[in-house]
Design an enzyme around this catalytic site. Structure first.
Site: not given
Length: 501
Positions: A289, A278, A348, A266, A352, A350, A271
């Protein structure tokens, strides 16, 4: 730059700014490890009282400095704790890391730590290099030391080819972890998807240049190409940003490959949470991230440098999850690379979406096994803390990844994918899959069940490293504050296990 070498000289007679000696925590009190036996002899009967006076116990994480007199040629001795098992490479690696921070200002260092096997030699070198890591690229002026220029590992194996090979292998692993740490530590403004792809390109050029360098194929796909390829998951995240998405694919294909490993990481370079934004306090470390993407790239380049006979196809999807007029909305339906439709419930969640596309592409390569790694869910950080990663997947691969983690000195724990998760992820009334369902429990298991839908039934393991990518506390063992590089050595150890059958 620090140079590492092996030497058979006595630690008591070695001339260096500092000599590091390992201390074992025994039932009858602390004792020096076998590699420091001549230091014990030099002090004789005074050693026990000396250790007691200095409060040295040998417990892991301990480091005590002591000036020397005529007993030792070096002006400084550093006693580092090994715990109760000096033959454990994990303990040795951590002790070497503590030692690196304890003598950061010494120009020359000799390490009298357990080194009776090539594996222990590698642990000493790897631990010392990684424990001394610092990231100062953005400091206008710094008083931090750049580390010693000369480090000698004192070992009876100094003239053995397998020990030299172990040192060289440890240097390659340390390079890979350092590369991953550098990228994760880089501020997100300077590590957008296009800029991260440029960093990968530069690292690839460095590894593959020159005669005898490994041949690793690099491909970088831009926004337009991702759209043509049908990567709706990646674009659903990245289209909210002014920095367009990228996907990097690396291929190491040695002629003597005995297995084919696909790696997926990933790469969300920052993010914000998107429209499901968030809390402010949760954004500070979101530059990390992309640690999954950084780890698979670093691991692939290390596997190639080591010449492991395993074909590796690595996918690093990169996107920035921001808030704008083009942000994906909760309730949107996205078509993924493999044609699966997904209803968005939480922007949030995201990661996946990126992984789903990349896993679908990895499956098309028909590998023997697929491994993905991601800072995926806060649920797993709540469950396992900030030092233990979660491993889920098919029954044949989870134990193999756990074993690789043990060999690499990284902690992982198996987690299940309960059957009821299949019902939850298919509960959308308008699409094939529901991306998120807002149920408070089992979110990490839900995410892994979602990813499983894109693995084509192949042998697969998923590593959730949320919270492990950045150490927000003080340094420990061979892990500094800031980016950790967690997962890199596990991936390399897993590839090595495939090579060894």
């Amino acid at each position: 730059m620090t140079t590492y070498s092996l030497r058979t000289a006595s630690p008591a007679k070695t001339r260096a700014d500092a000599v590091v000696v390992g201390v074992v925590a025994g039932e009858k009190g602390p004792r020096l490890c076998d590699a420091a036996e001549e230091v014990s002899k030099a002090y004789g009967r005074r050693l026990g009282p000396f250790l007691s006076t200095m409060g040295i116990t040998g417990k892991a994480g301990e480091a005590v400095k002591a000036p020397t007199r005529d007993e030792v040629k070096a002006p400084l001795l550093v006693f580092v704790g090994l715990g109760d098992d000096p033959a454990d490479p994990v303990a040795v690696r951590r002790a070497a890391g503590v030692a690196a921070r304890s003598v950061a200002n010494a120009a020359s260092v000799a390490l009298a730590l357990p080194s009776e096997t090539p594996e222990l030699v590698a642990a000493v070198v790897e631990g010392h290099r990684l424990g001394g890591y610092t990231f100062t690229a953005y400091k206008s002026a710094t008083s931090e030391s750049t580390g010693p220029t000369d480090v000698v590992v004192l070992t009876a194996l100094a003239r053995r080819a397998e020990a030299v090979a172990a040192l060289e292998s440890a240097e390659v692993l340390a390079d890979a972890v350092t590369l991953c740490r550098d990228w994760v530590n880089t501020p997100p403004r300077d590590c957008t998807p296009p800029l991260l792809a440029d960093l990968v390109t530069a690292a690839h050029q460095e590894v593959t240049k020159g005669r005898g360098a490994p041949k690793v194929k690099l491909e970088v796909f831009d926004h337009e190409q991702l759209a043509e390829m049908g990567c709706g998951g990646i674009l659903s995240v990245g289209d909210s940003s002014a920095a367009p998405s990228r996907l990097v694919r690396l291929t190491w294909a040695p002629k003597n490959a005995v297995a084919h490993l696909a790696l997926v990481g990933k790469g969300v370079t920052f993010d914000s949470g998107g429209l499901t934004i968030k809390p402010s306090s949760s954004m500070l470390n979101m530059k990390g991230d992309m640690a999954g993407a950084a780890s698979v790239v670093a691991a692939t380049l290390a596997i190639a440098r080591l010449g492991l006979p395993v074909k590796v196809t690595a996918f690093a999807p990169m996107a920035e999850n921001m808030v704008s007029a083009t942000s994906t909305r909760p309730g949107d339906v996205i078509t993924m690379h493999n044609g699966t439709t997904v209803e968005i419930a939480n922007t949030d969640a995201e990661g996946r979406m990126l992984l789903g596309d990349a896993l679908s592409m990895a499956v098309q390569e028909q590998p023997d096994v697929v491994v993905d790694i991601a800072t995926l869910t806060g649920h797993m950080q709540l469950a396992l803390g900030d030092k233990v990663g979660a491993v889920m997947g098919t029954d044949d691969q989870v134990p193999a990844v756990l074993a690789a983690g043990v060999a690499a000195g990284e902690q992982h724990w198996p987690m299940p994918i309960p059957e009821e998760m299949s019902e939850r992820i298919t509960s959308s009334k308008v699409a094939d899959l529901l991306q998120h369902d807002w149920v408070r429990w089992g979110g990490g298991l839900y995410a892994s069940a979602f990813l499983r839908e894109f693995t084509g039934g192949l042998p697969w393991a998923h590593l959730d490293i949320a919270g492990k990518e950045i150490n927000t506390g003080g340094p420990y063992g061979h892990v500094p504050s800031g980016a950790t590089g967690f997962g890199v050595t596990t991936l390399v150890a897993f590839a090595r296990s495939l090579a060894e059958g």
